[in-house]
Each structure stands twice: as C-alpha cells, then as structure tokens.
Design a protein around this motif. Structure first.
Motif, mmCIF file in Angstrom:
data_model
loop_
_atom_site.group_PDB
_atom_site.id
_atom_site.type_symbol
_atom_site.label_atom_id
_atom_site.label_comp_id
_atom_site.label_asym_id
_atom_site.label_seq_id
_atom_site.Cartn_x
_atom_site.Cartn_y
_atom_site.Cartn_z
ATOM 1 N N ASP A 1 0.845 -1.215 -0.015
ATOM 2 C CA ASP A 1 -0.121 0.063 0.021
ATOM 3 C C ASP A 1 0.793 1.294 -0.017
ATOM 4 O O ASP A 1 0.443 2.258 -0.644
ATOM 5 C CB ASP A 1 -0.787 -0.064 1.170
ATOM 6 C CG ASP A 1 -2.228 -1.006 1.144
ATOM 7 O OD1 ASP A 1 -2.295 -1.339 -0.039
ATOM 8 O OD2 ASP A 1 -2.595 -1.296 2.063
ATOM 9 N N THR A 2 2.151 1.105 0.492
ATOM 10 C CA THR A 2 2.947 2.311 0.582
ATOM 11 C C THR A 2 3.641 2.560 -0.666
ATOM 12 O O THR A 2 4.406 3.799 -0.907
ATOM 13 C CB THR A 2 4.173 2.206 1.649
ATOM 14 O OG1 THR A 2 4.571 0.857 1.159
ATOM 15 C CG2 THR A 2 3.359 1.904 3.007
ATOM 16 N N ALA A 3 3.502 1.759 -1.758
ATOM 17 C CA ALA A 3 4.205 2.104 -2.955
ATOM 18 C C ALA A 3 3.692 3.523 -3.755
ATOM 19 O O ALA A 3 2.468 3.817 -3.484
ATOM 20 C CB ALA A 3 3.848 1.086 -3.997
ATOM 21 N N LYS A 4 4.568 4.275 -4.101
ATOM 22 C CA LYS A 4 4.317 5.665 -4.590
ATOM 23 C C LYS A 4 3.718 5.705 -5.947
ATOM 24 O O LYS A 4 2.833 6.641 -6.380
ATOM 25 C CB LYS A 4 5.764 6.436 -4.445
ATOM 26 C CG LYS A 4 6.349 6.771 -3.213
ATOM 27 C CD LYS A 4 7.579 7.439 -3.313
ATOM 28 C CE LYS A 4 7.826 7.938 -1.676
ATOM 29 N NZ LYS A 4 9.210 8.571 -1.787
ATOM 30 N N ASP A 5 4.050 4.750 -6.680
ATOM 31 C CA ASP A 5 3.617 4.655 -8.131
ATOM 32 C C ASP A 5 2.095 3.821 -7.954
ATOM 33 O O ASP A 5 2.289 2.639 -7.682
ATOM 34 C CB ASP A 5 4.672 3.962 -9.246
ATOM 35 C CG ASP A 5 4.271 4.130 -10.672
ATOM 36 O OD1 ASP A 5 4.294 5.117 -11.264
ATOM 37 O OD2 ASP A 5 3.434 3.047 -10.897
ATOM 38 N N ASP A 6 1.311 4.589 -8.560
ATOM 39 C CA ASP A 6 -0.175 4.051 -8.452
ATOM 40 C C ASP A 6 -0.111 2.809 -9.310
ATOM 41 O O ASP A 6 -0.632 1.790 -8.919
ATOM 42 C CB ASP A 6 -1.252 4.862 -8.888
ATOM 43 C CG ASP A 6 -1.489 6.047 -7.902
ATOM 44 O OD1 ASP A 6 -1.275 5.703 -6.785
ATOM 45 O OD2 ASP A 6 -1.956 6.879 -8.395
ATOM 46 N N ARG A 7 0.207 2.757 -10.600
ATOM 47 C CA ARG A 7 0.224 1.524 -11.396
ATOM 48 C C ARG A 7 1.080 0.485 -10.893
ATOM 49 O O ARG A 7 0.592 -0.844 -11.028
ATOM 50 C CB ARG A 7 0.721 1.855 -13.042
ATOM 51 C CG ARG A 7 1.010 0.971 -13.892
ATOM 52 C CD ARG A 7 -0.508 0.491 -14.030
ATOM 53 N NE ARG A 7 -0.548 -0.683 -15.295
ATOM 54 C CZ ARG A 7 -1.545 -1.528 -15.443
ATOM 55 N NH1 ARG A 7 -2.594 -1.532 -14.726
ATOM 56 N NH2 ARG A 7 -1.343 -2.411 -16.630
ATOM 57 N N PHE A 8 2.549 0.857 -10.429
ATOM 58 C CA PHE A 8 2.932 -0.279 -9.787
ATOM 59 C C PHE A 8 2.413 -0.955 -8.830
ATOM 60 O O PHE A 8 2.403 -2.223 -8.582
ATOM 61 C CB PHE A 8 4.435 0.197 -9.115
ATOM 62 C CG PHE A 8 5.158 -0.719 -8.389
ATOM 63 C CD1 PHE A 8 6.058 -1.846 -9.136
ATOM 64 C CD2 PHE A 8 5.152 -0.580 -6.974
ATOM 65 C CE1 PHE A 8 6.537 -2.714 -8.170
ATOM 66 C CE2 PHE A 8 5.777 -1.549 -6.187
ATOM 67 C CZ PHE A 8 6.578 -2.629 -6.844
ATOM 68 N N ARG A 9 1.575 -0.258 -7.859
ATOM 69 C CA ARG A 9 1.092 -0.807 -6.581
ATOM 70 C C ARG A 9 -0.029 -1.705 -7.373
ATOM 71 O O ARG A 9 -0.213 -2.971 -6.835
ATOM 72 C CB ARG A 9 0.238 0.458 -5.893
ATOM 73 C CG ARG A 9 -0.374 -0.290 -4.657
ATOM 74 C CD ARG A 9 -1.385 0.948 -3.731
ATOM 75 N NE ARG A 9 -0.488 2.093 -3.645
ATOM 76 C CZ ARG A 9 -0.658 3.228 -4.404
ATOM 77 N NH1 ARG A 9 -1.814 3.266 -5.057
ATOM 78 N NH2 ARG A 9 -0.048 4.344 -4.156
ATOM 79 N N GLU A 10 -0.906 -1.390 -8.225
ATOM 80 C CA GLU A 10 -1.848 -2.130 -8.844
ATOM 81 C C GLU A 10 -1.290 -3.363 -9.339
ATOM 82 O O GLU A 10 -2.032 -4.498 -9.010
ATOM 83 C CB GLU A 10 -2.789 -1.398 -9.962
ATOM 84 C CG GLU A 10 -3.689 -2.110 -10.774
ATOM 85 C CD GLU A 10 -4.263 -1.208 -11.801
ATOM 86 O OE1 GLU A 10 -5.273 -1.527 -12.593
ATOM 87 O OE2 GLU A 10 -3.930 -0.410 -12.345
ATOM 88 N N LEU A 11 -0.162 -3.310 -10.251
ATOM 89 C CA LEU A 11 0.236 -4.686 -10.728
ATOM 90 C C LEU A 11 0.782 -5.522 -9.822
ATOM 91 O O LEU A 11 0.334 -6.728 -9.600
ATOM 92 C CB LEU A 11 1.512 -4.272 -11.818
ATOM 93 C CG LEU A 11 0.944 -3.576 -13.051
ATOM 94 C CD1 LEU A 11 2.189 -3.122 -13.730
ATOM 95 C CD2 LEU A 11 0.069 -4.314 -13.891
ATOM 96 N N ILE A 12 1.497 -5.061 -8.950
ATOM 97 C CA ILE A 12 2.075 -6.157 -7.814
ATOM 98 C C ILE A 12 0.990 -6.608 -6.928
ATOM 99 O O ILE A 12 1.244 -7.833 -6.593
ATOM 100 C CB ILE A 12 3.286 -5.252 -6.916
ATOM 101 C CG1 ILE A 12 4.183 -6.351 -6.332
ATOM 102 C CG2 ILE A 12 2.785 -4.337 -5.953
ATOM 103 C CD1 ILE A 12 4.779 -7.172 -7.301
#
Length: 286
Positions: A15-26
């Motif tokens: 949840d702390t990932a800064k990049d929205d798309r990266f967060r969605e993918l991972i």
C-alpha cells in the motif's frame, strides 16, 4: 494466520508504493499467485522445481537468446498481451491485426531500396512480397518504415548462428503512394529453440515446438500506432497448432508458386521456382 489473511497482509504491504500503476500490478500479482497456490495446493517440491526451472531459463538466456520470451510465448501470455492492447480488427475502423514480436527482432537492420532483397545470403526459395500501407480510411502512408525478418530454409534466424552476419532481415520505406515491394524467402515451418527448459516443458506436455511458417513485419510511421505482425503461409498444416498461438485468420496469405523461368514483377527470370505474396497494411492513427 489463515491462508486468506496471509494474502491480505502481503497485498497490504504494498500500500505504501508511491507509483499507482506499480501498486496495482504488484498487488494483483500477489492475489493471483496466492490464488494459484491455494487452488492447486502447491507442494514444497513443486515450488522448488518451479524455481529450478526459472533459474535454468535465466542461465540459458543470452544476448541472442531470450528464454523468458519463449516461455511467455508458449504459455500464450505474449498473445494475450497483444489481444489486450491491440487496436486492430473488431473496432469501428479496421487496422491490420497484431501478433507477437518474437525473440529474434534486431534493431538497426540493413536498409534496402524498394524491390531490394532481404536474404543477405540466407538460404531459401525467393519470394516477391508487395503491398500498400494506408490508414484505416485507405489514404496512403508515404515514408512508413517497414522492418521485416524471417528464418532461413533450415529454420534458423541469423542471430542463432555464430557468424555474426545479419541475413534474412532488412528495413525499407514506402513510396509516395504507400507502396512497398521486396524480395524475401518463402517462409517454412521451424521449431522454436527447444534445447532448453522451455523445450523440456513442451516435451513433457506432449506439445510440438513447431511454428507455422511466417514473415515478420514491424511498421511505424509518425502519427500512427506501431504495428507488429506476421503474414502466414496459407494451407500450411501448422496453422492450427502454432506453438506460440500467433496465427490469426486475417494474416494468412497465399504464397503463389511460379515455375523456373517465369518472369518476375521486376523483370528477372530466375533459374529456380519462386513465390509471390501480397499484403496490404492498414495503420491505426495514434
């Protein structure tokens, strides 16, 4: 901790990932991977074997061989990615359909003039390929860059040899009317590299490594969506069992065979047989 609670905790850790798309993918990757483990009740031994398989794929990968592309291809992931992103047929306009890039594309191939020969010493039956590049409304696209590449009659691409010479590939540009023409080799069936872990996977599954005969195209022009596609040889027995699932009906073309001595469109009289194929290309605007 229950199985689902573990999955939820791992997903939340990103949840702390800064990049929205990266967060969605991972997070989606974690959810689906955990669901696979739960559905199959994956054992420790099976997971260890999977890690060994991926390690072997990494070890065999080199500058001229990409085993992970082969793995993506034979699992249908490459073609599914094309299907998800493709701007082609099925929309209001009708752009030429895409298919897989494959592992043998090379940047900066030799340039040839219209009517030139891409063979560069590669063996095979000559084939005259011609067509026109337009937008989806039929307006010609002048100066479109067409990159083409293919295997020789032994089923090998130039980069699979040790000689370091580029052959069976080139690029050219359309004329003012969007037309193009060049000499290639009549495509023949060939196996994808199957002497590594992906080949062993196919053998264990009872699947053939053979690809339906094809000629690769990459077409680019300013203001248009890049097109990566093939043309496939009509009536070939491997069309229905292509090992990377790349065949689409709209990309199948007849390669008409001509007897030795039959004059070619550019006025030659070759000693042996030759074929001809036509492939018109429609590009979708960006």
């Amino acid at each position: 901790m229950t199985e689902q609670a573990l999955t939820d905790k791992v997903v939340a850790s990103f949840d702390t990932a800064k990049d929205d798309r990266f967060r969605e993918l991972i997070q989606a990757l974690v959810r689906h991977a955990h669901a696979f483990v739960r559905e199959t009740r994956l054992t420790d031994g099976e997971w260890s074997a999977a890690i060994d398989f991926l390690t072997a794929a990494g070890h065999i990968t080199s500058e001229t061989r990409q085993e992970f592309v082969l793995l993506s291809d034979v699992l249908g992931i490459s073609m599914l990615t094309v299907a998800v992103n493709e701007p082609g047929l099925g929309e209001a306009d009708e752009a030429t359909q895409s298919t897989v890039l494959g592992p043998f594309f090379v940047q900066d191939s030799p340039e040839i003039e219209l009517g030139g020969d891409i063979a560069g010493g590669a063996g095979g039956e000559p084939s005259w390929v011609s067509g026109r590049v337009t937008d989806t409304a039929g307006k010609p696209v002048a100066g479109a860059r067409i990159e083409v590449w293919e295997a020789d009659d032994d089923g090998m691409y130039d980069v699979q040899y040790d000689h370091g010479t580029l052959a069976g590939r080139a690029h050219l540009y359309t004329d003012a009317e969007g037309r193009y023409r060049f000499w290639a080799l009549t495509p023949t069936p060939y196996p994808i590299p199957h002497d590594g872990p992906v080949g062993r996977l196919l053998q264990y599954a009872g699947r053939s490594p053979m690809r339906a005969p094809h000629l690769h195209f990459k077409v680019t022009a300013p203001g248009f969506h890049p097109l990566i596609t093939h043309i496939f040889v009509a009536d070939d027995p491997y069309l229905d069992s292509d090992s990377v699932f790349g065949v689409k009906d709209s990309l199948i073309r007849p390669f008409t065979r001509h007897d030795a001595g039959t004059p070619t469109p550019d006025g030659r009289e070759p000693e042996g047989s030759w074929t001809s194929a036509s492939f018109d290309i429609a590009l979708k605007k960006e």
